[in-house]
Design a protein around this motif. Structure first.
Motif, PDB file in Angstrom:
ATOM      1  N   TYR A 103       0.780  -1.205  -0.162  1.00 52.74           N
ATOM      2  CA  TYR A 103       0.017  -0.147  -0.005  1.00 52.74           C
ATOM      3  C   TYR A 103       1.030   1.322  -0.032  1.00 52.74           C
ATOM      4  CZ  TYR A 103       0.776   0.312   5.117  1.00 52.74           C
ATOM      5  OH  TYR A 103       1.620   0.125   6.335  1.00 52.74           O
ATOM      6  N   ALA A 104       0.196   2.488  -0.258  1.00 46.34           N
ATOM      7  CA  ALA A 104       1.002   3.697  -0.278  1.00 46.34           C
ATOM      8  C   ALA A 104       0.320   4.473   0.750  1.00 46.34           C
ATOM      9  CB  ALA A 104       0.870   4.180  -1.513  1.00 46.34           C
ATOM     10  N   VAL A 105       1.024   5.558   1.329  1.00 47.95           N
ATOM     11  CA  VAL A 105       0.743   6.625   2.407  1.00 47.95           C
ATOM     12  C   VAL A 105       0.887   8.000   1.481  1.00 47.95           C
ATOM     13  CG1 VAL A 105       0.316   7.550   4.582  1.00 47.95           C
ATOM     14  CG2 VAL A 105       0.588   4.965   4.378  1.00 47.95           C
ATOM     15  N   ARG A 106       0.258   8.746   1.117  1.00 50.70           N
ATOM     16  CA  ARG A 106       0.597   9.845   0.299  1.00 50.70           C
ATOM     17  C   ARG A 106       0.287  10.897   1.554  1.00 50.70           C
ATOM     18  NH1 ARG A 106      -2.610  10.939  -4.128  1.00 50.70           N
ATOM     19  NH2 ARG A 106      -4.189  11.838  -2.823  1.00 50.70           N
ATOM     20  N   THR A 107       1.241  11.708   1.939  1.00 48.14           N
ATOM     21  CA  THR A 107       1.256  12.698   2.871  1.00 48.14           C
ATOM     22  C   THR A 107       0.975  14.066   2.267  1.00 48.14           C
ATOM     23  OG1 THR A 107       3.706  12.998   3.034  1.00 48.14           O
ATOM     24  CG2 THR A 107       2.575  11.663   4.740  1.00 48.14           C
ATOM     25  N   SER A 108       1.266  14.310   0.799  1.00 48.14           N
ATOM     26  CA  SER A 108       1.006  15.328   0.163  1.00 48.14           C
ATOM     27  C   SER A 108       1.465  14.931  -1.383  1.00 48.14           C
ATOM     28  CB  SER A 108       1.686  16.718   0.518  1.00 48.14           C
ATOM     29  OG  SER A 108       3.292  16.506   0.210  1.00 48.14           O
ATOM     30  N   LEU A 109       1.221  15.632  -2.310  1.00 43.86           N
ATOM     31  CA  LEU A 109       1.599  15.551  -3.755  1.00 43.86           C
ATOM     32  C   LEU A 109       3.046  15.123  -3.749  1.00 43.86           C
ATOM     33  CD1 LEU A 109       0.586  14.960  -6.461  1.00 43.86           C
ATOM     34  CD2 LEU A 109       0.801  16.962  -7.097  1.00 43.86           C
ATOM     35  N   GLY A 110       3.649  14.101  -4.204  1.00 42.46           N
ATOM     36  CA  GLY A 110       4.961  13.796  -4.245  1.00 42.46           C
ATOM     37  C   GLY A 110       5.782  13.345  -3.050  1.00 42.46           C
ATOM     38  N   ASN A 111       4.939  13.268  -1.852  1.00 44.05           N
ATOM     39  CA  ASN A 111       5.594  12.771  -0.783  1.00 44.05           C
ATOM     40  C   ASN A 111       4.631  11.684  -0.047  1.00 44.05           C
ATOM     41  OD1 ASN A 111       7.629  15.156  -0.298  1.00 44.05           O
ATOM     42  ND2 ASN A 111       5.761  16.152  -0.800  1.00 44.05           N
ATOM     43  N   GLY A 112       5.524  10.890   0.504  1.00 47.18           N
ATOM     44  CA  GLY A 112       4.908   9.563   1.319  1.00 47.18           C
ATOM     45  C   GLY A 112       5.875   8.429   1.519  1.00 47.18           C
ATOM     46  N   ARG A 113       5.032   7.387   1.649  1.00 44.77           N
ATOM     47  CA  ARG A 113       5.636   5.926   1.924  1.00 44.77           C
ATOM     48  C   ARG A 113       5.011   5.056   1.105  1.00 44.77           C
ATOM     49  NH1 ARG A 113       4.179   8.381   6.317  1.00 44.77           N
ATOM     50  NH2 ARG A 113       2.636   6.879   7.135  1.00 44.77           N
ATOM     51  N   VAL A 114       5.626   4.050   0.411  1.00 43.72           N
ATOM     52  CA  VAL A 114       5.022   2.946  -0.171  1.00 43.72           C
ATOM     53  C   VAL A 114       5.724   1.624   0.608  1.00 43.72           C
ATOM     54  CG1 VAL A 114       5.360   1.613  -2.287  1.00 43.72           C
ATOM     55  CG2 VAL A 114       5.195   4.245  -2.381  1.00 43.72           C
ATOM     56  N   TYR A 115       4.748   0.689   0.747  1.00 43.42           N
ATOM     57  CA  TYR A 115       5.063  -0.621   1.627  1.00 43.42           C
ATOM     58  C   TYR A 115       4.801  -1.505   0.431  1.00 43.42           C
ATOM     59  CZ  TYR A 115       4.682   2.433   5.653  1.00 43.42           C
ATOM     60  OH  TYR A 115       4.978   3.181   6.704  1.00 43.42           O
ATOM     61  N   ILE A 116       5.861  -2.486   0.424  1.00 43.44           N
ATOM     62  CA  ILE A 116       5.866  -3.426  -0.608  1.00 43.44           C
ATOM     63  C   ILE A 116       5.774  -4.763   0.207  1.00 43.44           C
ATOM     64  CG2 ILE A 116       6.939  -4.665  -2.463  1.00 43.44           C
ATOM     65  CD1 ILE A 116       5.944  -1.863  -2.910  1.00 43.44           C
ATOM     66  N   ASP A 117       4.764  -5.615   0.200  1.00 43.18           N
ATOM     67  CA  ASP A 117       4.360  -6.831   0.816  1.00 43.18           C
ATOM     68  C   ASP A 117       4.974  -7.852   0.174  1.00 43.18           C
ATOM     69  OD1 ASP A 117       3.722  -9.020   2.057  1.00 43.18           O
ATOM     70  OD2 ASP A 117       1.578  -8.530   2.076  1.00 43.18           O
ATOM     71  N   THR A 118       5.895  -8.719   0.798  1.00 45.62           N
ATOM     72  CA  THR A 118       6.839  -9.474  -0.097  1.00 45.62           C
ATOM     73  C   THR A 118       6.181 -10.759  -0.555  1.00 45.62           C
ATOM     74  OG1 THR A 118       7.675 -10.817   2.125  1.00 45.62           O
ATOM     75  CG2 THR A 118       9.111  -8.999   1.441  1.00 45.62           C
ATOM     76  N   GLN A 119       5.110 -11.134   0.291  1.00 39.91           N
ATOM     77  CA  GLN A 119       4.106 -12.240   0.042  1.00 39.91           C
ATOM     78  C   GLN A 119       3.330 -12.097  -1.114  1.00 39.91           C
ATOM     79  OE1 GLN A 119       1.814 -12.463   3.825  1.00 39.91           O
ATOM     80  NE2 GLN A 119       3.267 -14.087   4.492  1.00 39.91           N
ATOM     81  N   GLN A 120       2.921 -10.624  -1.387  1.00 43.07           N
ATOM     82  CA  GLN A 120       2.290 -10.164  -2.487  1.00 43.07           C
ATOM     83  C   GLN A 120       3.052 -10.053  -3.781  1.00 43.07           C
ATOM     84  OE1 GLN A 120       0.120  -6.575  -1.440  1.00 43.07           O
ATOM     85  NE2 GLN A 120      -1.818  -7.811  -1.185  1.00 43.07           N
ATOM     86  N   ALA A 121       4.356  -9.565  -3.494  1.00 43.83           N
ATOM     87  CA  ALA A 121       5.425  -9.567  -4.887  1.00 43.83           C
ATOM     88  C   ALA A 121       5.730 -10.909  -5.020  1.00 43.83           C
ATOM     89  CB  ALA A 121       6.622  -8.712  -4.049  1.00 43.83           C
ATOM     90  N   ALA A 122       5.465 -11.876  -4.326  1.00 46.50           N
ATOM     91  CA  ALA A 122       5.730 -13.469  -4.868  1.00 46.50           C
ATOM     92  C   ALA A 122       4.480 -13.826  -5.757  1.00 46.50           C
ATOM     93  CB  ALA A 122       5.831 -14.221  -3.483  1.00 46.50           C
ATOM     94  N   GLN A 123       3.484 -13.079  -5.738  1.00 45.04           N
ATOM     95  CA  GLN A 123       2.265 -13.723  -6.582  1.00 45.04           C
ATOM     96  C   GLN A 123       2.126 -12.633  -7.883  1.00 45.04           C
ATOM     97  OE1 GLN A 123      -0.713 -13.771  -3.625  1.00 45.04           O
ATOM     98  NE2 GLN A 123      -0.240 -15.900  -3.061  1.00 45.04           N
ATOM     99  N   TYR A 124       2.187 -11.218  -7.441  1.00 42.21           N
ATOM    100  CA  TYR A 124       2.134 -10.368  -8.326  1.00 42.21           C
ATOM    101  C   TYR A 124       3.287  -9.744  -9.115  1.00 42.21           C
ATOM    102  CZ  TYR A 124      -2.747 -10.545  -7.062  1.00 42.21           C
ATOM    103  OH  TYR A 124      -4.097 -10.728  -6.763  1.00 42.21           O
ATOM    104  N   SER A 125       3.428  -9.170  -9.946  1.00 45.13           N
ATOM    105  CA  SER A 125       4.530  -8.658 -10.424  1.00 45.13           C
ATOM    106  C   SER A 125       5.158  -7.385  -9.508  1.00 45.13           C
ATOM    107  CB  SER A 125       4.488  -7.853 -11.987  1.00 45.13           C
ATOM    108  OG  SER A 125       5.425  -7.069 -12.337  1.00 45.13           O
ATOM    109  N   PRO A 126       6.149  -7.491  -8.795  1.00 38.84           N
ATOM    110  CA  PRO A 126       6.946  -6.600  -7.896  1.00 38.84           C
ATOM    111  C   PRO A 126       7.034  -5.217  -8.795  1.00 38.84           C
ATOM    112  CG  PRO A 126       8.145  -8.858  -7.803  1.00 38.84           C
ATOM    113  CD  PRO A 126       7.049  -8.830  -9.129  1.00 38.84           C
ATOM    114  N   LEU A 127       7.287  -5.068  -9.780  1.00 33.67           N
ATOM    115  CA  LEU A 127       7.488  -3.989 -10.661  1.00 33.67           C
ATOM    116  C   LEU A 127       6.106  -3.183 -11.092  1.00 33.67           C
ATOM    117  CD1 LEU A 127       9.135  -1.858 -12.099  1.00 33.67           C
ATOM    118  CD2 LEU A 127       9.089  -3.403 -14.305  1.00 33.67           C
TER     119      LEU A 127
END
Length: 191
Positions: free
Chosen positions: A85-109
């Motif tokens: 998921y992503a947390v946008r604090t303002s336009l162009g700013n924030g955090r992205v969280y990549i779940d390794t379990q999902q990245a094993a099933q869906y394209s990480p890119l």
């Protein structure tokens, strides 16, 4: 400085730079490229994938540059469980969280490029169309398209084109915006 003095100073600078072989661009403030610095120190397994995602956005937009390790407008984290998921604090700013379990099933890119899309101002679009980056996991595990559609890329370009005021770009009306559930929960292993 008088108007004549200003014009003379500009002419002297232009002549000096032309003589030295330096090209000076004079874009309007709205056309100036925005730089978003991203940091992958908390997602070492996905650093090269994040670099690819940044390159995709850099090539898709005309006034935006995502640059690695020059600051921390955008922090990318690697997690296990809980979903990407992503947390946008303002336009162009924030955090992205990549779940390794999902990245094993869906394209990480596709996941990282999609989540960065949220930081760049795009909402989810759960229409199942693999050609639409922001359709996320609704396009299924076989969809590996990491490229924003022309409409998505144009929307990001417009958001960073100065059409919004600095106040609108720097704050969201409701604070941070969390974008969850772009990717279905990790499938349970078949026993």
């Amino acid at each position: 400085m008088t108007s004549r003095s200003s014009r003379l100073a500009v002419a002297l600078v232009a002549t000096a730079t032309a003589t030295l072989g330096v090209t000076v661009a004079n874009p309007s403030p709205a056309a100036a490229a925005a730089t978003i610095c991203y940091n992958t120190s908390q997602a070492p397994s996905y650093a090269s994938t994040a670099n690819q995602a940044a390159s995709i956005w850099n090539n898709a937009t005309s006034n935006l540059t995502l640059t690695a390790n020059c600051g921390s407008n955008l922090r990318i984290y690697q997690i296990t469980g809980g979903g990407s998921y992503a947390v946008r604090t303002s336009l162009g700013n924030g955090r992205v969280y990549i779940d390794t379990q999902q990245a094993a099933q869906y394209s990480p890119l596709r996941i990282i490029t999609h989540e960065i899309g949220h930081i760049l101002g795009l909402p989810d679009n759960y229409n199942g169309n693999c050609a639409i980056l922001m359709s996320g996991g609704s396009a299924g595990t076989s969809c590996t398209n990491p490229y924003p559609s022309t409409a998505e890329a144009n929307r990001v370009t417009n958001l960073f084109a100065g059409t919004r005021s600095a106040t609108e770009r720097s704050t969201d009306s409701s604070g941070a915006t969390v974008f969850r559930d772009s990717w279905p929960a990790a499938l349970a292993p078949v026993s």
